[in-house]
Design a protein around this motif. Structure first.
Motif, short mmCIF file in Angstrom:
data_model
loop_
_atom_site.label_atom_id
_atom_site.label_comp_id
_atom_site.label_asym_id
_atom_site.label_seq_id
_atom_site.Cartn_x
_atom_site.Cartn_y
_atom_site.Cartn_z
N SER A 44 3.49 -2.45 -8.43
CA SER A 44 2.38 -3.37 -8.64
C SER A 44 1.48 -3.29 -7.41
CB SER A 44 2.89 -4.81 -8.84
OG SER A 44 3.26 -5.38 -7.60
N ALA A 45 0.47 -4.13 -7.36
CA ALA A 45 -0.43 -4.13 -6.21
C ALA A 45 0.23 -4.69 -4.96
CB ALA A 45 -1.68 -4.96 -6.54
N SER A 46 1.39 -5.32 -5.10
CA SER A 46 2.04 -5.93 -3.95
C SER A 46 3.52 -5.61 -3.82
CB SER A 46 1.87 -7.46 -4.01
OG SER A 46 2.44 -7.98 -5.19
N SER B 92 -2.80 -2.25 -17.15
CA SER B 92 -3.98 -1.46 -16.86
C SER B 92 -4.55 -1.75 -15.48
CB SER B 92 -5.06 -1.75 -17.92
OG SER B 92 -5.38 -3.14 -17.94
N ASP B 93 -4.22 -2.92 -14.92
CA ASP B 93 -4.75 -3.26 -13.60
C ASP B 93 -3.83 -2.80 -12.48
OD1 ASP B 93 -2.67 -4.93 -14.08
OD2 ASP B 93 -3.72 -6.79 -13.59
N GLY B 94 -2.77 -2.09 -12.82
CA GLY B 94 -1.85 -1.58 -11.82
C GLY B 94 -0.69 -2.51 -11.52
N ASP B 95 -0.75 -3.76 -11.97
CA ASP B 95 0.36 -4.69 -11.78
C ASP B 95 1.34 -4.55 -12.94
OD1 ASP B 95 -0.78 -5.61 -9.52
OD2 ASP B 95 -1.59 -7.46 -10.38
N SER B 96 2.61 -4.79 -12.65
CA SER B 96 3.58 -4.79 -13.73
C SER B 96 3.29 -5.97 -14.65
CB SER B 96 5.00 -4.88 -13.18
OG SER B 96 5.17 -6.06 -12.45
N SER C 100 0.83 -1.20 0.00
CA SER C 100 0.00 0.00 0.00
C SER C 100 0.87 1.25 0.00
CB SER C 100 -0.91 0.01 1.24
OG SER C 100 -0.14 0.22 2.42
N GLN C 101 0.24 2.37 -0.27
CA GLN C 101 0.96 3.63 -0.24
C GLN C 101 1.44 3.94 1.16
OE1 GLN C 101 1.79 5.42 -3.02
NE2 GLN C 101 3.11 6.53 -1.58
N ASP D 100 13.03 -3.97 -7.05
CA ASP D 100 11.67 -4.09 -6.55
C ASP D 100 11.67 -4.86 -5.23
OD1 ASP D 100 9.66 -3.04 -8.61
OD2 ASP D 100 10.97 -4.28 -9.85
N PHE D 101 10.83 -4.43 -4.30
CA PHE D 101 10.66 -5.12 -3.02
C PHE D 101 9.19 -5.52 -2.86
CE2 PHE D 101 14.29 -2.29 -2.31
CZ PHE D 101 15.22 -3.19 -1.81
N ALA D 102 8.97 -6.76 -2.38
CA ALA D 102 7.61 -7.23 -2.16
C ALA D 102 7.32 -7.45 -0.68
CB ALA D 102 7.35 -8.52 -2.93
N ALA D 103 8.32 -7.93 0.09
CA ALA D 103 8.06 -8.21 1.50
C ALA D 103 9.38 -8.46 2.23
CB ALA D 103 7.15 -9.41 1.66
N ILE D 104 9.33 -8.24 3.54
CA ILE D 104 10.44 -8.60 4.42
C ILE D 104 9.86 -9.42 5.55
CG2 ILE D 104 12.28 -7.76 5.94
CD1 ILE D 104 12.27 -5.14 4.35
N SER D 105 10.48 -10.55 5.83
CA SER D 105 10.01 -11.43 6.89
C SER D 105 11.20 -11.97 7.66
CB SER D 105 9.19 -12.59 6.31
OG SER D 105 9.97 -13.36 5.41
N ALA D 106 10.92 -12.57 8.81
CA ALA D 106 11.94 -13.35 9.52
C ALA D 106 11.75 -14.80 9.12
CB ALA D 106 11.79 -13.18 11.03
#
Length: 221
Positions: free
Chosen positions: A41-43, A147-151, A14-15, A207-213
């Motif tokens: 993208s959306a994620s 068009s859907d916002g995803d790459s 999200s923004q 590009d970054f999508a997530a950071i987790s342990a």
């Protein structure tokens, strides 16, 4: 019960997720590097820009470090977010996992934690070079957006890069702090971030999508 193999920490969906990150460059000390962060993208989010090794000598002579010295080291871009208020319990995990789509540059992950060494140091900076299992080829600084916002190739080339705690090196003002530094203070992590300072001028894109342990699976030991 054993904890899950992955504990989600930060997302880029999200923004508001993007707004928590601060952009840092050498522009404040007379350099010309620049970067931006935006949703790709959306994620996921794109961190992109251009690294410059030139500097403005006049501006540098007017800027001093916190030690009263003339600022001299240019050629870097970084992003950082504060995590002091996050209720993370990381002792059951073996390190951090970054889901990312990098170019072929040498990125560094930064982790700041309350110092365990001395009262004279507010925090410790641990750094590790990110070495993805699969490196993608050079690509343009931005990906085409559908068009859907995803790459267009949203899932392509993303990799999960696992960085165990033992891969982090304790540094202080750019200097490695011994060969056997104390363990990271996992209870008091204050900031997470990424740095590019590979002395190679030109465009970069990651590009970054997530950071987790993460925890190693039993058979991985």
């Amino acid at each position: 019960a054993m904890p899950p193999t992955h504990l989600p920490l930060l997302s880029f969906a999200s923004q508001a997720d993007l707004d928590r990150w601060t952009l840092l460059t050498d522009a404040g000390i007379g350099g010309f590097s620049e970067s931006r962060m935006e949703r790709s993208s959306a994620s996921s989010a794109l961190w992109a820009g251009r690294l410059a090794l030139e500097s403005d000598p006049l501006r540098q002579s007017q800027l001093k470090s916190d030690q009263g010295r003339e600022a001299s080291k240019v050629g870097f871009c970084a992003i950082r977010t504060a995590v002091s208020n996050e209720a993370w319990s990381l002792h059951d995990y073996h390190g951090l996992c970054v889901r990312m789509r990098p170019d072929a540059r040498r990125y560094i992950i930064n982790v700041r934690a309350d110092s365990v060494l001395s009262e004279n140091r507010m925090d410790d900076l641990y750094q590790a070079q990110i070495v993805p299992a699969l490196m993608v080829q050079e690509r343009p600084p931005s990906s085409p957006i559908g068009s859907d916002g995803d790459s267009v190739d949203d899932a392509a080339d993303f990799v999960n890069v696992r960085i165990p705690w033992g891969a982090f090196t304790l540094t202080w003002r750019g200097n490695v702090q011994g060969t056997r530094p104390p363990p990271m203070n996992l209870d008091k992590i204050t900031h997470l971030g990424f740095l590019l300072a590979d002395e190679s001028p030109g465009a970069f894109a990651c590009d970054f999508a997530a950071i987790s342990a993460f925890r190693y699976e039993e058979d991985e030991f």
